[in-house]
Scaffold this active site. Sequence first.
Site, PDB file in Angstrom:
ATOM      1  N   ASP A 125       4.009  11.970 -21.772  1.00  0.00           N
ATOM      2  CA  ASP A 125       2.692  12.249 -22.933  1.00  0.00           C
ATOM      3  C   ASP A 125       2.684  11.224 -24.001  1.00  0.00           C
ATOM      4  OD1 ASP A 125       1.343  13.257 -24.923  1.00  0.00           O
ATOM      5  OD2 ASP A 125       1.264  15.260 -24.040  1.00  0.00           O
ATOM      6  N   HIS A 126       2.024  10.095 -23.868  1.00  0.00           N
ATOM      7  CA  HIS A 126       2.263   9.027 -24.837  1.00  0.00           C
ATOM      8  C   HIS A 126       2.297   9.541 -26.388  1.00  0.00           C
ATOM      9  CE1 HIS A 126      -2.107   8.412 -25.195  1.00  0.00           C
ATOM     10  NE2 HIS A 126      -1.890   7.785 -26.201  1.00  0.00           N
ATOM     11  N   HIS A 131      -1.629  16.370 -24.835  1.00  0.00           N
ATOM     12  CA  HIS A 131      -1.470  15.945 -26.486  1.00  0.00           C
ATOM     13  C   HIS A 131      -1.520  16.961 -27.559  1.00  0.00           C
ATOM     14  CE1 HIS A 131      -1.893  12.092 -24.109  1.00  0.00           C
ATOM     15  NE2 HIS A 131      -3.164  12.008 -24.288  1.00  0.00           N
ATOM     16  N   ASP A 153       0.922  -1.044   0.139  1.00  0.00           N
ATOM     17  CA  ASP A 153      -0.142  -0.147   0.119  1.00  0.00           C
ATOM     18  C   ASP A 153       0.929   1.041   0.068  1.00  0.00           C
ATOM     19  OD1 ASP A 153      -1.827   2.117   0.605  1.00  0.00           O
ATOM     20  OD2 ASP A 153      -3.124   0.987   1.709  1.00  0.00           O
TER      21      ASP A 153
HETATM   22  N1  LIG Z   1      -5.698   3.281 -18.813  1.00  0.00           N
HETATM   23  C1  LIG Z   1      -5.082   4.051 -19.833  1.00  0.00           C
HETATM   24  O1  LIG Z   1      -5.229   3.805 -21.023  1.00  0.00           O
HETATM   25  C2  LIG Z   1      -4.180   5.218 -19.410  1.00  0.00           C
HETATM   26  C3  LIG Z   1      -3.953   5.356 -17.967  1.00  0.00           C
HETATM   27  N2  LIG Z   1      -3.455   6.613 -17.847  1.00  0.00           N
HETATM   28  C4  LIG Z   1      -2.937   7.059 -16.350  1.00  0.00           C
HETATM   29  O2  LIG Z   1      -2.270   6.084 -15.846  1.00  0.00           O
HETATM   30  C5  LIG Z   1      -2.457   5.829 -14.337  1.00  0.00           C
HETATM   31  C6  LIG Z   1      -3.209   4.422 -14.150  1.00  0.00           C
HETATM   32  O3  LIG Z   1      -4.356   4.273 -15.073  1.00  0.00           O
HETATM   33  P1  LIG Z   1      -5.147   2.806 -14.955  1.00  0.00           P
HETATM   34  O4  LIG Z   1      -3.985   1.857 -15.026  1.00  0.00           O
HETATM   35  O5  LIG Z   1      -5.987   3.047 -15.991  1.00  0.00           O
HETATM   36  O6  LIG Z   1      -5.857   2.782 -13.431  1.00  0.00           O
HETATM   37  P2  LIG Z   1      -6.435   1.498 -12.830  1.00  0.00           P
HETATM   38  O7  LIG Z   1      -7.470   2.169 -11.782  1.00  0.00           O
HETATM   39  O8  LIG Z   1      -6.668   0.407 -13.551  1.00  0.00           O
HETATM   40  O9  LIG Z   1      -5.188   0.887 -11.704  1.00  0.00           O
HETATM   41  C7  LIG Z   1      -4.841   1.633 -10.656  1.00  0.00           C
HETATM   42  C8  LIG Z   1      -3.683   0.826 -10.250  1.00  0.00           C
HETATM   43  O10 LIG Z   1      -3.369   1.625  -8.875  1.00  0.00           O
HETATM   44  C9  LIG Z   1      -3.303   0.592  -8.193  1.00  0.00           C
HETATM   45  N3  LIG Z   1      -3.402   1.329  -6.516  1.00  0.00           N
HETATM   46  C10 LIG Z   1      -4.380   1.773  -6.496  1.00  0.00           C
HETATM   47  N4  LIG Z   1      -4.585   2.551  -5.141  1.00  0.00           N
HETATM   48  C11 LIG Z   1      -3.206   2.051  -4.508  1.00  0.00           C
HETATM   49  C12 LIG Z   1      -2.507   2.114  -3.247  1.00  0.00           C
HETATM   50  N5  LIG Z   1      -3.170   2.824  -2.253  1.00  0.00           N
HETATM   51  N6  LIG Z   1      -1.353   1.457  -3.168  1.00  0.00           N
HETATM   52  C13 LIG Z   1      -1.053   0.700  -4.321  1.00  0.00           C
HETATM   53  N7  LIG Z   1      -1.559   0.740  -5.362  1.00  0.00           N
HETATM   54  C14 LIG Z   1      -2.726   1.281  -5.530  1.00  0.00           C
HETATM   55  C15 LIG Z   1      -4.308  -0.300  -8.076  1.00  0.00           C
HETATM   56  O11 LIG Z   1      -4.080  -1.691  -7.793  1.00  0.00           O
HETATM   57  P3  LIG Z   1      -4.807  -2.200  -6.379  1.00  0.00           P
HETATM   58  O12 LIG Z   1      -6.219  -1.748  -6.257  1.00  0.00           O
HETATM   59  O13 LIG Z   1      -4.512  -3.726  -6.379  1.00  0.00           O
HETATM   60  O14 LIG Z   1      -4.303  -1.531  -5.122  1.00  0.00           O
HETATM   61  C16 LIG Z   1      -4.134  -0.431  -9.711  1.00  0.00           C
HETATM   62  O15 LIG Z   1      -3.085  -1.343 -10.060  1.00  0.00           O
HETATM   63  C17 LIG Z   1      -3.571   7.042 -14.005  1.00  0.00           C
HETATM   64  O16 LIG Z   1      -2.963   8.140 -13.609  1.00  0.00           O
HETATM   65  C18 LIG Z   1      -4.298   7.301 -15.560  1.00  0.00           C
HETATM   66  O17 LIG Z   1      -4.983   8.571 -15.566  1.00  0.00           O
HETATM   67  C19 LIG Z   1      -2.913   7.507 -18.727  1.00  0.00           C
HETATM   68  C20 LIG Z   1      -3.135   7.202 -20.005  1.00  0.00           C
HETATM   69  C21 LIG Z   1      -3.965   6.302 -20.558  1.00  0.00           C
HETATM   70  O1  LIG Z   2      -4.632  10.158 -23.074  1.00  0.00           O
HETATM   71  C1  LIG Z   2      -5.640   9.566 -23.421  1.00  0.00           C
HETATM   72  O2  LIG Z   2      -5.357   9.122 -24.771  1.00  0.00           O
HETATM   73  C2  LIG Z   2      -6.358   8.434 -25.368  1.00  0.00           C
HETATM   74  C3  LIG Z   2      -6.343   8.377 -26.921  1.00  0.00           C
HETATM   75  O3  LIG Z   2      -4.914   8.056 -27.141  1.00  0.00           O
HETATM   76  P1  LIG Z   2      -4.671   7.359 -28.493  1.00  0.00           P
HETATM   77  O4  LIG Z   2      -3.349   6.900 -28.377  1.00  0.00           O
HETATM   78  O5  LIG Z   2      -5.740   5.994 -28.660  1.00  0.00           O
HETATM   79  O6  LIG Z   2      -5.013   8.135 -29.374  1.00  0.00           O
HETATM   80  C4  LIG Z   2      -7.740   8.596 -24.860  1.00  0.00           C
HETATM   81  O7  LIG Z   2      -8.852   7.923 -25.255  1.00  0.00           O
HETATM   82  C5  LIG Z   2      -8.113   9.257 -23.298  1.00  0.00           C
HETATM   83  O8  LIG Z   2      -9.190   9.757 -23.109  1.00  0.00           O
HETATM   84  C6  LIG Z   2      -6.850   9.974 -22.964  1.00  0.00           C
HETATM   85  O9  LIG Z   2      -6.770   9.868 -21.578  1.00  0.00           O
END
Ligand SMILES: NC(=O)C1=CN([C@@H]2O[C@H](COP(=O)(O)OP(=O)(O)OC[C@H]3O[C@@H](n4cnc5c(N)ncnc54)[C@H](OP(=O)(O)O)[C@@H]3O)[C@@H](O)[C@H]2O)C=CC1
Ligand SMILES: O=C1O[C@H](COP(=O)(O)O)[C@@H](O)[C@H](O)[C@H]1O
Length: 515
Positions: free
Chosen positions: A187-188, A250, A95
């Site tokens: 910034d992907h 982006h 955690d």
């Molecule tokens: N998903 C995407 O396509 C994109 C995501 N992002 C960014 O990436 C980041 C992660 O996104 P995403 O993977 O979608 O989020 P998720 O909600 O799917 O995953 C969050 C992760 O954080 C962990 N977590 C949460 N709280 C805690 C804690 N207190 N201690 C340890 N681990 C913790 C969770 O695991 P557990 O619950 O097991 O603790 C889980 O592995 C965000 O900032 C999001 O904005 C950016 C661009 C695209």
């Molecule tokens: O960062 C983000 O990007 C995706 C779009 O990414 P792409 O590589 O598929 O064009 C967007 O869907 C999402 O809302 C945003 O958080």
Amino acid sequence: MSKHDSIAAAGAVYYLFGATGDLARRKLFPALFSLYKEGKLAEDFAVIGLARRPRTNEQFREDLYESIVEFSRNKADDKQLWDKFAEHFEYMSLDINNVDGFRELNNLTEKLDAKFNIPGNRLFYLALAPDLFGPVSFNLRDGGLLGSKGWHRLVIEKPFGYDLQSAQKLNEQLSQVFKEEEIFRIDHYLGKEMVQNIEVIRFANAFFEPLWNNKHIANVQITLSETVGVEERGGYYDKSGALRDMVQNHMLQMLAMIAMEPPSRLHPEDIRDEKVKALRSLRPYTTSEEINRNVIRGQYTEGALKSKSLTGYRQEESVNSESSTETYFAARVFVDNFRWAGVPFYIRTGKRLPVKTTEVVIEFKNVPDNVLFARRHDLSPNLLVIRVNPMEGIYIKINAKKPGENNVVQPVSMEFCQSCMIGLNTPEAYERLIYDAARGESTYFTRWDEVAQAWSFVDRIAETWREGSESLQFYPAGSWGPEKTDELLASDGFHWWPVNGQDEDNVIWISGSPK
Ligand SMILES: NC(=O)C1=CN([C@@H]2O[C@H](COP(=O)(O)OP(=O)(O)OC[C@H]3O[C@@H](n4cnc5c(N)ncnc54)[C@H](OP(=O)(O)O)[C@@H]3O)[C@@H](O)[C@H]2O)C=CC1
Ligand SMILES: O=C1O[C@H](COP(=O)(O)O)[C@@H](O)[C@H](O)[C@H]1O
């Protein structure tokens, strides 16, 4: 020296916080696998997956395998290679708010350093909600994870704050622990092949470099359109909206790459200096009248795409049923400097639009109208289109004589379709960015002053919206957004160029058409 020795990043322990999350599964595991398979990670590395939920190492490696089968561009079909790769992965339940867990993590690190002969380098990747970035940084320090003999780097996901004030607070927290050069803000879009290509197209071509200014360019159009809706991300998106989710990062990053001055050296700091100067030159919209005249915000209502009916935004799960969050944003912006004075940059992004595409269109001014052809024909402007996603390539539209006819001009086009090239399995954005972070190459990560500058531009718009003087425009899902968006360009005598070459029917192809 073997191929591996020449390209592999320096050995390191990669700490993957958020290892049970969506980003890790869809992007980060596949990226690590491709890097390994292509020799960019040698054997001196370990990955520690971290999240709260319990997982054994075996379960974690199964998750890893499933993610690669589902999302990787490289297949895990070589059992021996797979076993060797998976051996580098361990999982620890932790955690973030518990510093004792970090001390334990330190012990695990030492064990892995010895096992894989890792020279003390640490890369902390935070695939976590941003409110955890500060606590992780403090606990990394207090848990003793930063005292090693090698380098340590922090890679963080967007969003970097919610506005300038929260971003500043976050940055202050991070900078108590890490130096700016140790922070890699993702910034992907900057990891996308064709976004990285913008610099080369601009600065390595005698065709374009001399024309890249307000004497020759009529307008610039940047489109980031998506067919997806908000899906299961409503909790995050409803607070964020298109302005914060896509424009602050982006969109403005791409704009900066189009608008920046040539850097004096191809050094990360020189490139980022030029980008921040371009962002600083963005004309600030200070009054609600200016914002209403130049900015459009929209939200999708129910509609249809490819005969499939789609619900409206307010009907999506986890979205407030009276939400006024924008799922569409368009604007006319100006870069107020010598190079760009008077050239409108039209930018638009939205969810539930008809196609998924990212494109930049540079529309050139016509030849002077005292020239014979310009007077006698309705000339089509020359276009340079940089196709970023999903098609990758460059499209150029010019005018030529219609074969067999006198004085008849016909638009012709040339296409370089990179993504059509058979066998070209180009790395994904996350592969490039993880590899760059592991090599300490920061060009395609955003520096703090860029982030702050982008927030201050965006905040003014958000504040005016908050005051409620604008009207949210609605558009049916599957359409190109609010109708007013066309008026934005029409009032300047322009129109949006159709994306993905959809206007190509009246164009003769000089080289292969993508159709
Ligand atoms: N998903 C995407 O396509 C994109 C995501 N992002 C960014 O990436 C980041 C992660 O996104 P995403 O993977 O979608 O989020 P998720 O909600 O799917 O995953 C969050 C992760 O954080 C962990 N977590 C949460 N709280 C805690 C804690 N207190 N201690 C340890 N681990 C913790 C969770 O695991 P557990 O619950 O097991 O603790 C889980 O592995 C965000 O900032 C999001 O904005 C950016 C661009 C695209
Ligand atoms: O960062 C983000 O990007 C995706 C779009 O990414 P792409 O590589 O598929 O064009 C967007 O869907 C999402 O809302 C945003 O958080």
